[in-house]
Design a protein around this motif. Structure first.
Motif, PDB file in Angstrom:
ATOM      1  N   LEU A  59      -6.234  26.662  21.725  1.00 43.81           N
ATOM      2  CA  LEU A  59      -5.297  27.709  21.317  1.00 43.81           C
ATOM      3  C   LEU A  59      -5.753  28.462  20.073  1.00 43.81           C
ATOM      4  N   GLY A  60      -6.654  27.853  19.314  1.00 43.58           N
ATOM      5  CA  GLY A  60      -7.157  28.515  18.112  1.00 43.58           C
ATOM      6  C   GLY A  60      -6.221  28.465  16.920  1.00 43.58           C
ATOM      7  N   VAL A  61      -5.124  27.734  17.042  1.00 43.48           N
ATOM      8  CA  VAL A  61      -4.236  27.531  15.887  1.00 43.48           C
ATOM      9  C   VAL A  61      -3.975  26.036  15.707  1.00 43.48           C
ATOM     10  N   THR A  62      -3.457  25.677  14.539  1.00 43.29           N
ATOM     11  CA  THR A  62      -3.171  24.271  14.260  1.00 43.29           C
ATOM     12  C   THR A  62      -2.005  23.777  15.110  1.00 43.29           C
ATOM     13  N   VAL A  63      -2.131  22.570  15.666  1.00 49.12           N
ATOM     14  CA  VAL A  63      -1.030  21.947  16.399  1.00 49.12           C
ATOM     15  C   VAL A  63      -0.645  20.684  15.633  1.00 49.12           C
ATOM     16  N   VAL A  64       0.565  20.692  15.054  1.00 49.24           N
ATOM     17  CA  VAL A  64       0.985  19.576  14.204  1.00 49.24           C
ATOM     18  C   VAL A  64       1.975  18.672  14.934  1.00 49.24           C
ATOM     19  N   PRO A  65       1.644  17.375  15.140  1.00 50.74           N
ATOM     20  CA  PRO A  65       2.613  16.449  15.722  1.00 50.74           C
ATOM     21  C   PRO A  65       3.713  16.157  14.706  1.00 50.74           C
ATOM     22  N   LYS A  66       4.971  16.160  15.152  1.00 50.88           N
ATOM     23  CA  LYS A  66       6.077  15.866  14.229  1.00 50.88           C
ATOM     24  C   LYS A  66       7.065  14.916  14.900  1.00 50.88           C
ATOM     25  N   ASN A  67       7.330  13.784  14.223  1.00 53.75           N
ATOM     26  CA  ASN A  67       8.272  12.815  14.784  1.00 53.75           C
ATOM     27  C   ASN A  67       9.696  13.201  14.401  1.00 53.75           C
ATOM     28  N   ILE A  68      10.553  13.378  15.414  1.00 53.00           N
ATOM     29  CA  ILE A  68      11.984  13.556  15.143  1.00 53.00           C
ATOM     30  C   ILE A  68      12.726  12.451  15.885  1.00 53.00           C
ATOM     31  N   PRO A  69      12.756  11.232  15.310  1.00 50.94           N
ATOM     32  CA  PRO A  69      13.393  10.125  16.008  1.00 50.94           C
ATOM     33  C   PRO A  69      14.912  10.191  15.860  1.00 50.94           C
ATOM     34  N   GLY A  70      15.617   9.422  16.645  1.00 50.47           N
ATOM     35  CA  GLY A  70      17.064   9.327  16.507  1.00 50.47           C
ATOM     36  C   GLY A  70      17.778   9.384  17.835  1.00 50.47           C
ATOM     37  N   ALA A  71      18.839   8.594  17.941  1.00 48.99           N
ATOM     38  CA  ALA A  71      19.689   8.560  19.121  1.00 48.99           C
ATOM     39  C   ALA A  71      18.879   8.360  20.403  1.00 48.99           C
ATOM     40  N   GLY A  72      17.914   7.467  20.352  1.00 48.70           N
ATOM     41  CA  GLY A  72      17.131   7.145  21.540  1.00 48.70           C
ATOM     42  C   GLY A  72      16.400   8.336  22.126  1.00 48.70           C
ATOM     43  N   GLY A  73      15.918   9.239  21.254  1.00 53.34           N
ATOM     44  CA  GLY A  73      15.161  10.395  21.715  1.00 53.34           C
ATOM     45  C   GLY A  73      16.023  11.628  21.934  1.00 53.34           C
ATOM     46  N   ARG A  74      17.350  11.453  21.860  1.00 48.61           N
ATOM     47  CA  ARG A  74      18.237  12.567  22.154  1.00 48.61           C
ATOM     48  C   ARG A  74      18.197  13.609  21.048  1.00 48.61           C
ATOM     49  N   LYS A  75      17.995  13.139  19.802  1.00 46.82           N
ATOM     50  CA  LYS A  75      18.000  14.061  18.671  1.00 46.82           C
ATOM     51  C   LYS A  75      16.848  15.063  18.773  1.00 46.82           C
ATOM     52  N   GLY A  76      15.649  14.552  19.079  1.00 42.14           N
ATOM     53  CA  GLY A  76      14.492  15.428  19.201  1.00 42.14           C
ATOM     54  C   GLY A  76      14.653  16.420  20.341  1.00 42.14           C
ATOM     55  N   ALA A  77      15.204  15.941  21.467  1.00 46.42           N
ATOM     56  CA  ALA A  77      15.389  16.800  22.633  1.00 46.42           C
ATOM     57  C   ALA A  77      16.393  17.914  22.316  1.00 46.42           C
ATOM     58  N   THR A  78      17.474  17.561  21.622  1.00 46.55           N
ATOM     59  CA  THR A  78      18.474  18.548  21.246  1.00 46.55           C
ATOM     60  C   THR A  78      17.881  19.575  20.283  1.00 46.55           C
ATOM     61  N   HIS A  79      17.077  19.064  19.360  1.00 44.88           N
ATOM     62  CA  HIS A  79      16.414  19.945  18.395  1.00 44.88           C
ATOM     63  C   HIS A  79      15.574  21.000  19.128  1.00 44.88           C
ATOM     64  N   LEU A  80      14.804  20.531  20.114  1.00 40.44           N
ATOM     65  CA  LEU A  80      13.957  21.461  20.867  1.00 40.44           C
ATOM     66  C   LEU A  80      14.817  22.462  21.639  1.00 40.44           C
ATOM     67  N   TYR A  81      15.874  21.954  22.260  1.00 39.94           N
ATOM     68  CA  TYR A  81      16.745  22.788  23.092  1.00 39.94           C
ATOM     69  C   TYR A  81      17.323  23.939  22.298  1.00 39.94           C
ATOM     70  N   LYS A  82      17.626  23.658  21.016  1.00 42.04           N
ATOM     71  CA  LYS A  82      18.249  24.681  20.170  1.00 42.04           C
ATOM     72  C   LYS A  82      17.219  25.553  19.457  1.00 42.04           C
ATOM     73  N   SER A  83      15.938  25.208  19.534  1.00 40.21           N
ATOM     74  CA  SER A  83      14.910  25.978  18.827  1.00 40.21           C
ATOM     75  C   SER A  83      14.706  27.340  19.493  1.00 40.21           C
ATOM     76  N   LYS A  84      14.114  28.250  18.703  1.00 44.49           N
ATOM     77  CA  LYS A  84      13.822  29.582  19.230  1.00 44.49           C
ATOM     78  C   LYS A  84      12.726  29.475  20.292  1.00 44.49           C
ATOM     79  N   PRO A  85      12.883  30.117  21.450  1.00 45.26           N
ATOM     80  CA  PRO A  85      11.833  30.034  22.472  1.00 45.26           C
ATOM     81  C   PRO A  85      10.675  30.970  22.152  1.00 45.26           C
ATOM     82  N   ASP A  86       9.939  30.666  21.065  1.00 45.82           N
ATOM     83  CA  ASP A  86       8.856  31.556  20.650  1.00 45.82           C
ATOM     84  C   ASP A  86       7.497  30.911  20.863  1.00 45.82           C
ATOM     85  N   GLY A  87       7.492  29.704  21.458  1.00 41.40           N
ATOM     86  CA  GLY A  87       6.221  29.053  21.745  1.00 41.40           C
ATOM     87  C   GLY A  87       5.653  28.271  20.577  1.00 41.40           C
ATOM     88  N   TYR A  88       6.389  28.203  19.463  1.00 39.01           N
ATOM     89  CA  TYR A  88       5.868  27.467  18.308  1.00 39.01           C
ATOM     90  C   TYR A  88       6.485  26.075  18.179  1.00 39.01           C
TER      91      TYR A  88
END
Lengths: 309, 501
Positions: A59-88
């Motif tokens: 992709l030519g840009v930095t890809v940073v892994p970020k752990n968002i643990p909590g609620a058995g994975g539900r927190k991270g999934a919700t976070h993504l769901y609410k994020s802007k769909p800009d591909g970042y």
């Protein structure tokens, strides 16, 4: 005069700023965050951390892994769901665990599994039913002969292990009780070895290490061959899937870029070499195939929904 | 085995490896000392750096970090009343009062020495128990976890500093705070007030940053002056006394190390619980429990020896089953996987040299970290002499940035601020914060292991009295609860006899 030039410059600046969203923005142009909805150190974490540097090159840009643990994975999934769909912002997702809300028809979980933009699948693995190495139980028939409720170990209600044990027990006609609260597949294996529970359902790869040392023993494999041997071919649909998702409504151009980069990275010679050496199964799928798979699986899981209170 | 040790030494004694080891130790100290950042953060951040390294070089770097973080964390616990990492939380109880009394040098010296000795004992135990590693890991099951946690909670009774009612109130609030968030057993999210952020619960480190560090800063700015209440009293030359006091009180150090090693060996319990159990055991066995929380040096030695010993202990389940015993080992195993190793129950047979490289690294690093802290202790202790006008803004900023850095989550900063206010009122109205913290740390494991026990036993309570270790733990609990009354009774009797004579 000077004022007019300045005004003109400002006007021009405003015009260009406003024009940018209209024009085709170059993607990607900044750091992409790859969310892991679990703590560092687990299986999902390792896949992402191994994949990120390879995707970076594509992709030519930095890809940073970020752990968002909590609620058995539900927190991270919700976070993504609410994020802007800009591909970042993209995230690794597991099935069947993330489908539990859809199965139960629950609202207020924070996301709808079918609405994510699916970019592809990294890996998939079949399940086995395992007992402690020392256990006398040799087969499903032995389990049934016990004539009591079978205890199985799991991480939590709402996790993959819960969905798998409920559906498999339903298909096999076993009465199971889930003992929850164990940390990951390693916690579950200790629970079985220690004798806290009779059995546990493991992804084949997590099980195979303990099989080699004799600490765990499989009494049934739930891959296609094993499921056919049990006379219940439907069981082979119970697999763990490691998929990659973006927020709902990701523009198709960005989706294509990400999807292609992901697919190429999973098929990258270096990544494949790593997976082979570290004994991690791979099963690359593109976005469309992943969407189809998820639709089919959610249908399949929902068929057993009365087993999920 | 001996071949592997030689091979490991060969791996280690290169310029590169030693360089990475020293680098890892320094990074570990700094990440440990900054509240919020800890060993797991450091290791996770260093992962991309290790891609270009050889396996054993990556191991020396990571091992250096692992062994040094809790030593670094003790520095901020003592000087700033903020645990650098969660396992250092128990160190603040007596470490900070010592700093206030002008004995920061003594406390730093003792903490660093206890850390090194605890770390060494942990590693030695690890090597000694390799043949029975599996049995040790399987010894404790949910019923024992529950009783261990109850044993730790019993310390609340003796940690109230004579304010029993206030202590019980704060303990209850601590338990309630510990129940916030996702409950794995039921799969439900509790007490979240509709805020997604609370799904992961009230995280310990931001809560403690608020409760101890920022609350103290509010208190200091109201009061004015310096951390040391009487600056003329400060004797920084006491560092070597701190070293000596650990050797003089070797039973405390040995007990702390033993608790740390064994709790470290139990998967799913963790270093924070180890340090707290060590502290509570120390208080409960003490002849003068009322002096704890007010600057008793043994209250520093007990948790600090435990939280370093847990590093060796947490490798016991790794050797036995290839599974992590602590958050740091979990990330460390992740690094091994990224390097193409496949840690499992057969790790000791397949990668013996890797394991021994790590063991040697941990040994060297924990001693090195202590030497660095001892060398710097004199300058570090001067922190307690800095005027509040400079100290308060600096510490508050570092503390809040630390709370944020933990997960790059702004919610953690709010948690720290809320607990800062709560903590300040607790100082003002003389409510003990120690009891609150013990309950917050042990609440989750108490509840989880109780539910698991009930599921395993089909709601049969007899499970607690039909298992050998459970019975031993029950006896310990009964003894620890009755010991203070017994002591009071015997003291009274002695006094009466003396009065009669």
């Amino acid at each position: 005069m000077l004022v007019r030039i300045a005004l003109g410059a400002i006007a021009l600046a405003i015009a260009t700023t406003l024009a940018i969203p209209g024009a085709v923005a170059k993607y990607p142009e900044k750091t992409i965050t790859f969310i892991i909805p679990y703590k560092p150190g687990g299986g999902f974490d390792t896949y992402v951390r191994a994949l990120a540097p390879i995707m970076e090159k594509r992709l030519g840009v930095t890809v940073v892994p970020k752990n968002i643990p909590g609620a058995g994975g539900r927190k991270g999934a919700t976070h993504l769901y609410k994020s802007k769909p800009d591909g970042y912002r993209i995230s690794i997702m597991n099935l069947p665990g993330k489908a539990i809300a859809a199965i139960q028809g629950k609202k207020g979980v924070g996301y709808d599994i079918r609405k994510f933009t699916w970019l592809g699948q990294i890996a998939s693995d079949s399940y086995v039913i395992a007992v402690a190495g020392k256990s006398k139980i040799k087969s499903i028939a032995d389990l049934k002969k016990l004539g009591r409720v079978i205890k199985t170990a799991g991480t939590g209600k709402g996790a993959t292990s819960y969905v798998v044990s409920q559906i498999a027990a339903n298909i096999l006609g076993l009465k199971v009780k889930l003992v929850t609260g164990y940390k990951g597949s390693s916690g579950m294996s200790i629970a079985v070895i220690r004798g806290d529970t009779d059995i546990a359902f493991f992804a084949y790869r997590s099980y195979s290490k303990f099989a080699k040392s004799g600490d765990l023993r499989a009494i049934a494999a739930l891959d296609e061959k094993g499921a056919a041997m049990l006379g219940k071919p439907g069981l082979s649909k119970l697999r763990i899937h490691r998929l990659v998702a973006a927020p709902p409504g990701l523009p198709s151009g960005i989706k294509k870029t990400l999807e292609d980069a992901l697919f190429a990275s999973i098929n990258d010679a270096g990544f494949k070499k790593w997976a082979k050496k570290a004994r991690r199964p791979l099963a690359a799928l593109k976005g469309k195939a992943s969407e189809k798979l998820i639709d089919e699986l959610v249908m399949f899981y929902t068929g057993h929904k009365d087993k999920f209170k | 085995m001996f071949d592997s040790v030689l091979l490991a030494l060969d791996n280690l004694l290169t310029v590169n490896s030693m360089g990475f080891l020293v680098m890892g130790t320094c990074i570990g100290l700094v990440f440990g000392a900054i509240p919020g950042l800890g060993g797991t953060t450091a290791i996770a951040l260093l992962i991309p750096l290790t891609f270009g390294m050889k396996e054993f070089e990556a191991i020396t770097l990571m091992g250096g970090v692992m062994a040094a973080t809790s030593t670094g964390g003790s520095v901020s616990a003592i000087l700033l009343n903020t645990p650098g990492t969660a396992p250092n939380a128990a160190t603040t109880f007596d470490g900070y009062p010592l700093a206030q009394q002008g004995k920061a040098g003594l406390a730093l010296g003792a903490a660093a020495t206890a850390s090194a000795l605890g770390g060494l004992i942990g590693v030695i135990t690890l090597v000694a128990v390799i043949p029975i590693a599996k049995e040790i890991v399987l010894l404790f099951a949910p019923p024992e976890f529950f009783l261990l946690a109850v044993f730790g909670l019993c310390a609340i009774a003796v940690s109230t500093g004579g304010r029993l009612l206030q202590g019980l109130i704060t303990a209850c609030v601590g338990l309630i705070a510990g129940f916030v968030g996702y409950d794995a057993v039921s799969g439900e999210v509790r007490y979240d007030f509709g805020i997604d952020f609370l799904w992961d619960g009230v995280k310990l480190v931001p809560a403690l940053i608020g409760l101890f560090a920022i609350a103290e800063m509010i208190n200091l700015s109201v009061k004015g002056g310096t951390v040391a209440e009487n600056p003329e009293m400060v004797k920084i030359q006491k560092i070597f006394d701190g070293v000596k006091v650990v050797f003089k009180n070797y039973p405390t150090m040995l007990r702390g190390s033993a608790i740390g090693t064994f709790i470290g060996a139990v998967p799913g319990v963790g270093g924070t619980v180890a340090a707290f159990l060590s502290y509570s055991t120390q208080v409960q066995m003490a002849k003068d429990p009322e002096t704890y929380g007010k600057g008793n040096i043994l209250g520093v030695i007990a948790p600090e020896s435990a939280n370093n010993a847990k590093d060796g202990g947490s490798l016991i389940p790794t050797l036995a089953f290839g599974i992590p015993g602590s958050a740091e080992t979990a990330v460390f195993l992740g690094v091994l996987i990224l390097h193409g190793l496949d840690p499992g129950p057969t790790i000791l047979f397949e990668h013996e040299d890797v394991i021994f490289t790590l063991i040697l690294t941990l040994t060297i690093s924990c001693v090195l970290a202590t030497l660095i802290v001892l060398a710097l202790a004199r300058s570090l202790a001067l922190l307690t002499l800095i005027d509040v006008h400079v100290l308060v803004p600096a510490v508050t900023v570092v503390a809040l940035v630390g709370a944020y850095a933990l997960n790059s989550e702004i919610g953690d900063v709010f948690v720290a601020l809320v607990f800062a206010v709560v903590g300040y009122w607790m100082i003002r109205f003389d409510y003990p914060r120690v009891t609150f913290t013990i309950a917050l740390v042990l609440g989750e494991i108490t509840e989880r292991s109780f539910h698991q026990t009930m599921l395993i036993s089909d709601q049969n309570w007899s499970i607690f009295v039909t298992r050998n270790i459970s019975i031993i733990l029950l006896v310990l609990i009964a003894a620890s609860l009755s010991y203070p009354s017994f002591r009071r009774w015997s003291k009274k009797r002695r006094m009466r006899r003396e009065g009669a004579a």
